[in-house]
Design a protein around this motif. Structure first.
Motif, PDB file in Angstrom:
ATOM      1  N   MET A   1       0.840  -1.170   0.000  1.00 17.28           N
ATOM      2  CA  MET A   1       0.000   0.000   0.000  1.00 17.28           C
ATOM      3  C   MET A   1       0.889   1.238   0.000  1.00 17.28           C
ATOM      4  O   MET A   1       1.852   1.307   0.731  1.00 17.28           O
ATOM      5  N   THR A   2       0.540   2.223  -0.814  1.00 15.71           N
ATOM      6  CA  THR A   2       1.348   3.437  -0.878  1.00 15.71           C
ATOM      7  C   THR A   2       0.632   4.572  -0.141  1.00 15.71           C
ATOM      8  O   THR A   2      -0.589   4.598  -0.051  1.00 15.71           O
ATOM      9  N   ALA A   3       1.432   5.494   0.344  1.00 16.02           N
ATOM     10  CA  ALA A   3       0.865   6.646   1.047  1.00 16.02           C
ATOM     11  C   ALA A   3       0.191   7.582   0.049  1.00 16.02           C
ATOM     12  O   ALA A   3       0.653   7.744  -1.081  1.00 16.02           O
ATOM     13  N   ALA A   4      -0.894   8.175   0.458  1.00 17.73           N
ATOM     14  CA  ALA A   4      -1.605   9.125  -0.397  1.00 17.73           C
ATOM     15  C   ALA A   4      -0.768  10.393  -0.547  1.00 17.73           C
ATOM     16  O   ALA A   4      -0.087  10.819   0.378  1.00 17.73           O
ATOM     17  N   ASN A   5      -0.835  10.971  -1.732  1.00 13.59           N
ATOM     18  CA  ASN A   5      -0.127  12.213  -1.984  1.00 13.59           C
ATOM     19  C   ASN A   5      -0.794  13.324  -1.166  1.00 13.59           C
ATOM     20  O   ASN A   5      -1.985  13.576  -1.328  1.00 13.59           O
ATOM     21  N   PRO A   6      -0.050  14.021  -0.290  1.00 10.95           N
ATOM     22  CA  PRO A   6      -0.662  15.055   0.541  1.00 10.95           C
ATOM     23  C   PRO A   6      -1.286  16.184  -0.285  1.00 10.95           C
ATOM     24  O   PRO A   6      -2.237  16.818   0.151  1.00 10.95           O
ATOM     25  N   ASN A   8      -3.063  15.831  -2.934  1.00  5.08           N
ATOM     26  CA  ASN A   8      -4.412  15.420  -3.333  1.00  5.08           C
ATOM     27  C   ASN A   8      -5.436  15.730  -2.247  1.00  5.08           C
ATOM     28  O   ASN A   8      -6.624  15.880  -2.541  1.00  5.08           O
ATOM     29  N   GLN A   9      -4.983  15.816  -1.020  1.00  6.34           N
ATOM     30  CA  GLN A   9      -5.890  16.130   0.074  1.00  6.34           C
ATOM     31  C   GLN A   9      -6.400  17.565  -0.014  1.00  6.34           C
ATOM     32  O   GLN A   9      -7.405  17.900   0.599  1.00  6.34           O
ATOM     33  N   ASP A  11      -7.398  18.939  -2.862  1.00  9.77           N
ATOM     34  CA  ASP A  11      -8.260  19.060  -4.041  1.00  9.77           C
ATOM     35  C   ASP A  11      -9.639  19.634  -3.711  1.00  9.77           C
ATOM     36  O   ASP A  11     -10.187  20.403  -4.487  1.00  9.77           O
TER      37      ASP A  11
END
Length: 67
Positions: A1-6, A8-9, A11
């Protein structure tokens, strides 16, 4: 699992799907009127929801009495 791109939070704030303009007004130089006019003139693709209990339409858009 990869960390979400900060980034994108952000958006929801930087790329909204719709905007409610509280204090929308039909007075040409009011801030609420200018915000709606700019959203329309600059091609905002999402929904624009003017909020003002005293108006039925602002900028040609249906106005809502509250959020």
């Amino acid at each position: 699992m990869t960390a979400a791109n900060p980034l994108n939070q952000l958006d929801a704030i930087l790329k909204p799907k719709s905007v409610a303009v509280i204090g929308a007004s039909s007075k040409e130089l009011s801030i609420g009127n200018r915000v709606i006019k700019n959203l329309i003139d600059f091609g905002f693709k999402g929904g624009i929801y003017p909020i003002n209990p005293k108006h039925k339409k602002v900028g040609g858009l249906k106005c809502f009495p509250s959020c």
